[in-house]
Design a protein around this motif. Structure first.
Motif, PDB file in Angstrom:
ATOM      1  N   ASP A   6     -12.707  45.879  46.841  1.00  0.00           N
ATOM      2  CA  ASP A   6     -11.929  45.043  47.767  1.00  0.00           C
ATOM      3  C   ASP A   6     -12.771  44.324  48.824  1.00  0.00           C
ATOM      4  N   ARG A   7     -14.090  44.243  48.618  1.00  0.00           N
ATOM      5  CA  ARG A   7     -14.897  43.531  49.619  1.00  0.00           C
ATOM      6  C   ARG A   7     -14.452  42.080  49.777  1.00  0.00           C
ATOM      7  N   PHE A   8     -13.997  41.462  48.711  1.00  0.00           N
ATOM      8  CA  PHE A   8     -13.602  40.051  48.823  1.00  0.00           C
ATOM      9  C   PHE A   8     -12.333  39.867  49.661  1.00  0.00           C
ATOM     10  N   LEU A   9     -11.657  40.975  49.952  1.00  0.00           N
ATOM     11  CA  LEU A   9     -10.433  40.906  50.765  1.00  0.00           C
ATOM     12  C   LEU A   9     -10.693  41.321  52.215  1.00  0.00           C
ATOM     13  N   LYS A  10     -11.971  41.552  52.543  1.00  0.00           N
ATOM     14  CA  LYS A  10     -12.228  42.206  53.831  1.00  0.00           C
ATOM     15  C   LYS A  10     -11.821  41.359  55.029  1.00  0.00           C
ATOM     16  N   ASP A  11     -11.832  40.031  54.883  1.00  0.00           N
ATOM     17  CA  ASP A  11     -11.427  39.206  56.016  1.00  0.00           C
ATOM     18  C   ASP A  11      -9.950  38.843  55.994  1.00  0.00           C
ATOM     19  N   SER A  12      -9.254  39.358  55.009  1.00  0.00           N
ATOM     20  CA  SER A  12      -7.805  39.099  54.944  1.00  0.00           C
ATOM     21  C   SER A  12      -7.089  40.376  55.364  1.00  0.00           C
ATOM     22  N   ASN A  13      -5.778  40.298  55.460  1.00  0.00           N
ATOM     23  CA  ASN A  13      -5.017  41.520  55.737  1.00  0.00           C
ATOM     24  C   ASN A  13      -4.441  42.094  54.455  1.00  0.00           C
ATOM     25  N   VAL A  14      -4.977  41.651  53.335  1.00  0.00           N
ATOM     26  CA  VAL A  14      -4.433  42.052  52.036  1.00  0.00           C
ATOM     27  C   VAL A  14      -5.201  43.262  51.513  1.00  0.00           C
ATOM     28  N   THR A  15      -4.469  44.263  51.050  1.00  0.00           N
ATOM     29  CA  THR A  15      -5.117  45.437  50.453  1.00  0.00           C
ATOM     30  C   THR A  15      -5.121  45.304  48.928  1.00  0.00           C
ATOM     31  N   THR A  16      -5.861  46.188  48.304  1.00  0.00           N
ATOM     32  CA  THR A  16      -5.854  46.227  46.838  1.00  0.00           C
ATOM     33  C   THR A  16      -4.423  46.394  46.315  1.00  0.00           C
ATOM     34  N   LEU A  17      -3.657  47.257  46.966  1.00  0.00           N
ATOM     35  CA  LEU A  17      -2.272  47.483  46.538  1.00  0.00           C
ATOM     36  C   LEU A  17      -1.455  46.195  46.631  1.00  0.00           C
ATOM     37  N   ASP A  18      -1.578  45.500  47.763  1.00  0.00           N
ATOM     38  CA  ASP A  18      -0.830  44.248  47.936  1.00  0.00           C
ATOM     39  C   ASP A  18      -1.221  43.233  46.870  1.00  0.00           C
ATOM     40  N   PHE A  19      -2.503  43.158  46.629  1.00  0.00           N
ATOM     41  CA  PHE A  19      -3.018  42.188  45.667  1.00  0.00           C
ATOM     42  C   PHE A  19      -2.446  42.477  44.275  1.00  0.00           C
ATOM     43  N   ALA A  20      -2.435  43.748  43.939  1.00  0.00           N
ATOM     44  CA  ALA A  20      -1.909  44.154  42.631  1.00  0.00           C
ATOM     45  C   ALA A  20      -0.417  43.833  42.523  1.00  0.00           C
ATOM     46  N   LYS A  21       0.310  44.103  43.601  1.00  0.00           N
ATOM     47  CA  LYS A  21       1.765  43.865  43.548  1.00  0.00           C
ATOM     48  C   LYS A  21       2.055  42.367  43.443  1.00  0.00           C
ATOM     49  N   ALA A  22       1.192  41.535  44.023  1.00  0.00           N
ATOM     50  CA  ALA A  22       1.397  40.084  43.911  1.00  0.00           C
ATOM     51  C   ALA A  22       1.192  39.621  42.467  1.00  0.00           C
ATOM     52  N   MET A  23       0.371  40.349  41.718  1.00  0.00           N
ATOM     53  CA  MET A  23       0.182  39.997  40.303  1.00  0.00           C
ATOM     54  C   MET A  23       1.483  40.148  39.515  1.00  0.00           C
ATOM     55  N   ILE A  24       2.324  41.086  39.971  1.00  0.00           N
ATOM     56  CA  ILE A  24       3.617  41.273  39.300  1.00  0.00           C
ATOM     57  C   ILE A  24       4.438  39.990  39.406  1.00  0.00           C
ATOM     58  N   ASP A  25       4.436  39.371  40.591  1.00  0.00           N
ATOM     59  CA  ASP A  25       5.180  38.117  40.751  1.00  0.00           C
ATOM     60  C   ASP A  25       4.620  37.011  39.867  1.00  0.00           C
ATOM     61  N   GLU A  26       3.336  37.095  39.558  1.00  0.00           N
ATOM     62  CA  GLU A  26       2.711  36.099  38.679  1.00  0.00           C
ATOM     63  C   GLU A  26       3.019  36.368  37.193  1.00  0.00           C
ATOM     64  N   GLY A  27       3.710  37.477  36.926  1.00  0.00           N
ATOM     65  CA  GLY A  27       4.079  37.759  35.539  1.00  0.00           C
ATOM     66  C   GLY A  27       3.084  38.626  34.789  1.00  0.00           C
ATOM     67  N   PHE A  28       2.174  39.260  35.526  1.00  0.00           N
ATOM     68  CA  PHE A  28       1.207  40.143  34.869  1.00  0.00           C
ATOM     69  C   PHE A  28       1.422  41.585  35.317  1.00  0.00           C
ATOM     70  N   HIS A  29       0.994  42.511  34.467  1.00  0.00           N
ATOM     71  CA  HIS A  29       0.928  43.890  34.936  1.00  0.00           C
ATOM     72  C   HIS A  29      -0.325  44.010  35.794  1.00  0.00           C
ATOM     73  N   PRO A  30      -0.270  44.713  36.905  1.00  0.00           N
ATOM     74  CA  PRO A  30      -1.484  44.894  37.707  1.00  0.00           C
ATOM     75  C   PRO A  30      -2.574  45.605  36.925  1.00  0.00           C
ATOM     76  N   MET A  31      -3.807  45.395  37.360  1.00  0.00           N
ATOM     77  CA  MET A  31      -4.927  46.163  36.822  1.00  0.00           C
ATOM     78  C   MET A  31      -4.865  47.577  37.390  1.00  0.00           C
TER      79      MET A  31
END
Lengths: 516, 126, 447
Positions: free
Chosen positions: A410-435
């Motif tokens: 998650d280093r690429f998210l360090k300047d955002s307020n987004v966590t790995t969990l949030d990022f994964a859950k957003a993938m669901i909205d995109e129509g993919f299963h999270p990694m």
């Protein structure tokens, strides 16, 4: 003649943009489904049974009294209940399912058809052996393929799943050590291991000692050598490892382990990256389980059944579990444990997951030796392609090339307020299963992507484009998109804390009314 | 008059003579997140310093709570069975884990006082 | 290859994005000496038609249970599975989904599990059930380990009525722990005294209901005796249809119920995949192995389901987990649940009554044959008969005439001087002609 035309466009200038409140609670094709107990009733049944002949009961005094409370559904309602439920699931058949470490590849339907041949489904494990020669022959064939692909001389088919295979392997190791007079005390397990490894070691009465990894995501050979001593019974290592990397020092590791009088257990969960390319037997492995539901495409079924055959080196063959299929006097037979056997015993009633054996065999025969080699190469190619296509925007944990899966943190998210969990859950909205998230434990906020060889390049490109878009949104501060995602799934985020604090593990009838 | 000590594993122990109450620190409850379950030791259990005395669970993690010093368990905090969230809301008061009778009060000397613990956790976050 | 979608052009484009010349460059961490350049010595890829021919020819070499008079049970039972069950479990959304770790897009699997857990708890008469284990035998091993965790005692007493292979599995999983497993000799006439064996060291007593030989016994007194010594009663049920006709283990005072659920929704499959059932009292929930599904709400307050209490499990607790289990029998438990939903209370009880009635009919025929003795005072759909000749010989002779007569006890219990015992099972799939064929065959063999 009806001259009345029908409007084909909406009468409104602009239709509603948000969600419409409906009377039924359904949202068009997004159909809500009540519990079986709310839809059905104790009187309803969807099965016609013949009348019960009148006989004198021989149940003794143990006849059941009172209601059980089961709900029944008519046949049409059964179809509707489960069809509606099914539509609330994501599945490989619907889209990319890049769960690292889980190998969500295409499940061919030929396998299902073969497993349903009456000659495989409708035979009993305790039929006389002469009446099941074809079944024993199939098990023998599967064993032959697994031994040839791994370069190992022994195979036990009975373990019911990967973790059961681990138990099988470690028990054989312990039996071999006890035969030498010293069971030893410790099993070495890398920090990045699957949780089943330490749990299995504990079940065999061993203490677990963790081995550190190098900065390159691999077992630290020096640290391993230092930890090896006469108390060490075995090393349990996943190869390719859970970071998706091939253990470069594996041959040296095996030599060091053997020099210390210990055994080398390889967790074969990631065998799909090297099947047909590398034989674990050539690496010095003593035993390895093979997840038929990963490498050999038997379906995951929402959590099982699995199947975890184990291959063994010459040193461990005498200690394998029973029964084993043997060719004797012109026919196949099931060899059971006898008094002189050094086998550690029986792992399960009967002989293992026959239904999965047929599916795996159907898959192997379809691919053949050449196709299986291609399976491994394409899986590795796909993972490296994803890694190369995302590494400029996401942070890869280790330098490539990777094997069948690529690990980001998650280093690429360090300047955002987004966590790995949030990022994964957003993938669901995109129509993919999270990694896979937060595994392995050795990197912070892990995201482990396993595309598998059965996704087309077009599917991979669409997935990559979506992930790049999400990264851009996250780094540009579009937090709302992530913090409460998913928005578009059958359910929003579920309260797991409430579920664990006051567990409700079954439906209960509503409290009886006091007015009757 | 009672005295409060802390361990490096984030337990606190409030000692009054040979009677003591044990719990986990506010820092620990924050790190664990929402507590969903606490397994408290049964009455009469003898604990040596460093023994696993209790388990505290969040949704995704389980952590052992060690005995800060040796002694015998007098009582567990049964309120936690119904309301494990007390560990989050009142970690150093109503969210206590168990009472114990100390067998070797001299062991307290190795523990930190409140000020030393505050410095200690500052060092962890740095 | 029909399952591999990359074209040669795709592969070459992807390699150039990665920046390597060929795929073997991606295997650069592998010692070149062990990297295979040629496929291993196995047949090449095959068409769908050819695979079908190959496997069908193997399947044809087996005697299909449904095509002959069939009386084999002993832990796996042939019941009729409605067509709806097999259709539904083949829906891709169930078949090709993973474990429901992302609950927002797995409510189908999760709600079905919640309903399954409820059904299992109801028929066993227990408070809670888990989301299934591998099978009944491994579940039996797990129950013994669970009883040890709860009681912190090491001695498990196994009844001689327990399925011999279940007994062997318990022996295996406790081989390298310091558990003390007391194995009672096989009890074909159910005459053992287990109460006398319970002491202050006993963690559990494991009994089977109906037992391996088909006996139905009331274990209420045993449950009370165990409770008095703070030991647990583990009741194993290998024929789950029986609980539609006989008292539940919960009603007798069982602490843990282990079941083989194959009888509902699942075919014989030559021994697997099956599904293990495990149910217990509310107070022991946190010592259960395996997955559990629980009810909760989502961020909008709607009811939903999640996997819960996972801190018991290996992926979090690692070496301190309640078990190393990482799988359930998801699809098999779905089949079980769909079949039981179709049956409902009414159908389940009728199915059980039918099984019992058919078994009684066969027993009435067989006990008239000279030299045949039925050992069971009470049974459900399976009983043991004593023959005047070794049962294995009789079974083999009848098998040659395409009658699958049952399981000779000596097959599972060799060298126990039980060569004359045969375990016979009868389900709703057995027809009158089948019974007549067995009766006639037996008469002929024994004459």
């Amino acid at each position: 003649m009806n001259r009345q035309g029908r409007p084909t466009t909406s009468g409104a200038e602009q239709g509603p943009t948000g969600v419409v409140e409906t009377v039924s609670g359904h949202q068009g094709l997004a159909l809500e489904e009540p519990l079986l107990y709310e839809r059905g009733s104790p009187e309803m049944t969807g099965v016609d049974l013949p009348e019960v002949p009148a006989v004198t009961s021989r149940l003794g005094q143990m006849g059941r009294e009172g209601d059980i409370g089961l709900a029944g559904l008519s046949e049409p309602d059964t179809l509707r209940h489960y069809t509606r439920l099914s539509r609330q699931n994501y599945a490989i058949d619907m889209g990319v399912y890049p769960l690292g470490s889980c190998t969500m590849k295409h499940n061919p339907r030929l396998n299902e058809k073969m497993a349903r041949l009456p000659g495989f489904t409708d035979i009993h494990p305790l039929q006389p052996e002469e009446t099941v020669q074809g079944a024993l022959g199939l098990m023998d064939m599967l064993g032959h393929w697994l031994k040839t692909l791994t370069g190992m001389p022994g195979v036990a088919l009975s373990p019911k799943a990967g973790a059961h295979g681990e138990l099988c392997g470690l028990m054989a190791i312990r039996a071999a050590l006890e035969a030498k007079g010293n069971a030893r005390k410790v099993v070495l397990v890398p920090e990045s291991a699957h949780g089943t490894n330490p749990a299995t070691a504990a079940l065999c009465g061993y203490q677990v000692q963790s081995i550190a990894a190098t900065s390159e995501g691999r077992v630290d050979l020096a640290a391993l050598k230092e930890a090896l001593n006469e108390d060490v019974a075995a090393v349990m290592l996943t190869n390719p490892n859970t970071c998706g990397l091939f253990e470069r020092d594996i041959i040296n590791i095996a030599e060091a382990v053997h020099a210390a009088g210990a055994y080398f257990y390889c967790d074969g969960a990631n065998f799909n990256a090297i099947v047909g390319k590398v034989r674990p037997g050539d690496l010095g492995v003593d035993c390895m389980h093979i997840n038929l539901h990963k490498t050999f495409s038997t379906p995951h079924g929402g959590g099982g059944p699995g199947s975890g055959p184990v291959v063994f080196s010459e040193a461990l063959v005498p200690y394998m579990p029973r029964p084993l299929v043997e060719w004797r006097d012109g026919g196949f037979t099931m060899e059971e444990t006898d008094e002189d056997s050094q086998s550690f015993g029986r792992l399960t009633a009967f002989h293992g997951q026959m239904g999965m054996f047929v599916r795996a065999m159907s898959y192997m025969l379809s691919h053949g030796a050449d196709g299986l080699m291609q399976v491994a190469e394409d899986a590795v190619l796909a993972a490296n392609y994803v890694m190369a296509s995302l590494s400029d925007v996401m942070t890869a944990s280790y330098a490539g090339p990777c094997m069948h899966e690529c690990l980001f943190d998650d280093r690429f998210l360090k300047d955002s307020n987004v966590t790995t969990l949030d990022f994964a859950k957003a993938m669901i909205d995109e129509g993919f299963h999270p990694m896979t998230m937060y595994f392995p434990l050795v990197v912070h906020g892990a995201m482990l992507i396993e595309p598998t060889e059965t996704e087309s390049k077009k599917n991979l490109d669409e997935f990559i484009t979506s992930l790049r878009g999400l990264v851009a949104a996250a780094t540009q501060g579009d937090n709302d998109r992530f913090s409460a995602a998913p928005y578009l799934a059958p359910r929003r985020r579920l309260d797991e804390t409430a579920a664990a604090r006051k567990p409700i593990l079954r439906w209960s009838p509503p409290p009886a009314s006091t007015t009757n | 008059m009672s005295k409060l000590y802390f361990t490096e594993d984030h337990e606190w122990i409030n000692v009054d003579g040979s009677d003591a109450i044990v719990g986990i620190s506010d820092y620990a409850q924050q790190a664990l997140g929402d507590i969903v379950f606490v397994e408290i030791p049964e009455e009469g259990r003898a604990l040596a310093k460093g023994d696993e005395a209790a388990v505290v669970e969040s949704v995704k993690a389980a952590s052992e709570v060690y005995a800060p010093v040796s002694g015998t368990v007098v009582a567990g905090n049964s309120a936690l069975e119904e309301e494990p969230a007390l560990v989050n809301t009142a970690s150093q008061s109503d969210g206590w884990f168990f009472r114990m009778q100390l067998s070797d009060p001299a062991e307290l000397e190795g523990l930190m006082d409140e000020a030393a613990y505050a410095t200690y956790i500052q060092g962890l976050d740095g | 290859m029909r399952y591999l979608p990359f074209t040669a052009q795709d592969r070459s484009d992807m390699l150039s994005v990665i920046g390597v010349d060929n795929v073997d460059a991606l295997y650069c961490d592998v010692d070149p000496d062990v990297l295979l350049s040629q496929p291993v010595d196995l047949p090449k890829h095959a068409t769908e038609l050819s695979v079908e021919r190959n496997l069908t020819s193997l399947a044809r070499q087996n005697t299909v249970a449904g095509e002959v008079p069939f009386f084999i049970g002993a832990g796996a039972y042939r019941h009729h599975v409605p067509a709806t069950v097999d259709y539904l479990i083949q829906r891709g959304e169930f078949l090709t989904a993973y474990t429901p770790y992302q609950p927002e897009i797995s409510q189908g699997t999760l709600q079905a599990l919640f309903e399954f857990q409820t059904q299992v708890a109801q028929i066993t008469g227990m408070d809670v059930a888990n989301a299934s284990l591998y099978d009944g035998s491994t579940g039996c091993g797990e129950a013994v380990l669970m009883a040890r965790r709860i009681t912190r005692r090491k001695k498990a007493v196994l009844s001689g009525g327990l399925h011999p292979q279940y007994r062997d599995v318990v022996k295996t999983v406790t081989t390298f722990t310091d558990d003390d497993v007391v194995i009672n000799p096989p009890a074909p006439t159910a005459d053992e005294d287990l109460i006398a064996q319970i002491d202050d060291e006993t963690s559990c007593v494991v009994v089977q209901y109906p037992d391996f030989f088909g006996h139905i016994q009331d274990f209420s007194a045993l449950a009370a005796a165990a409770q008095e010594k703070k030991a647990l009663l583990v009741v194993v049920v290998t024929e789950i249809v029986s609980l539609g006709a006989i008292s539940s283990p919960g009603a007798m005072g069982a602490d843990i119920v282990v079941g083989e659920g194959q009888s509902l929704g699942n075919g014989l499959n030559f021994g697997g995949p099956y599904l293990g059932l495990l149910a217990t009292r509310q107070k022991y929930v946190r010592q259960m192995p395996g997955r559990l599904c629980g009810e909760t709400i989502d961020a909008e307050g709607r009811r939903g389901f999640v996997l819960t209490l996972s801190t018991r499990e290996q992926h979090i607790r690692r070496e301190k987990a309640t078990s190393n289990i990482c799988t359930n029998s998801g699809l098999c438990s779905l089949a079980f649940s769909i079949h039981l939903s179709l049956l409902g209370e009414k159908g389940y009880r009728q199915l059980a009554a039918l099984n019992h009635a058919r078994a009684v009919q066969l027993a009435e025929r067989l006990e008239l044959i000279e030299g045949v003795e039925i050992l069971n005072a009470a049974f459900f759909n399976e009983f043991t008969i004593r023959l005047p000749r070794p049962a294995a010989e009789v079974v083999n002779t009848l098998a040659a005439q395409n009658i699958l007569a049952g399981v000779p006890v000596s097959r599972l219990l060799p060298q126990q001087h039980m060569d004359d015992l045969l375990v016979v099972a009868v389900t709703e799939t057995v027809q009158d002609e089948d019974m007549m064929a067995l009766e006639a065959g037996l008469k002929e063999v024994l004459s």
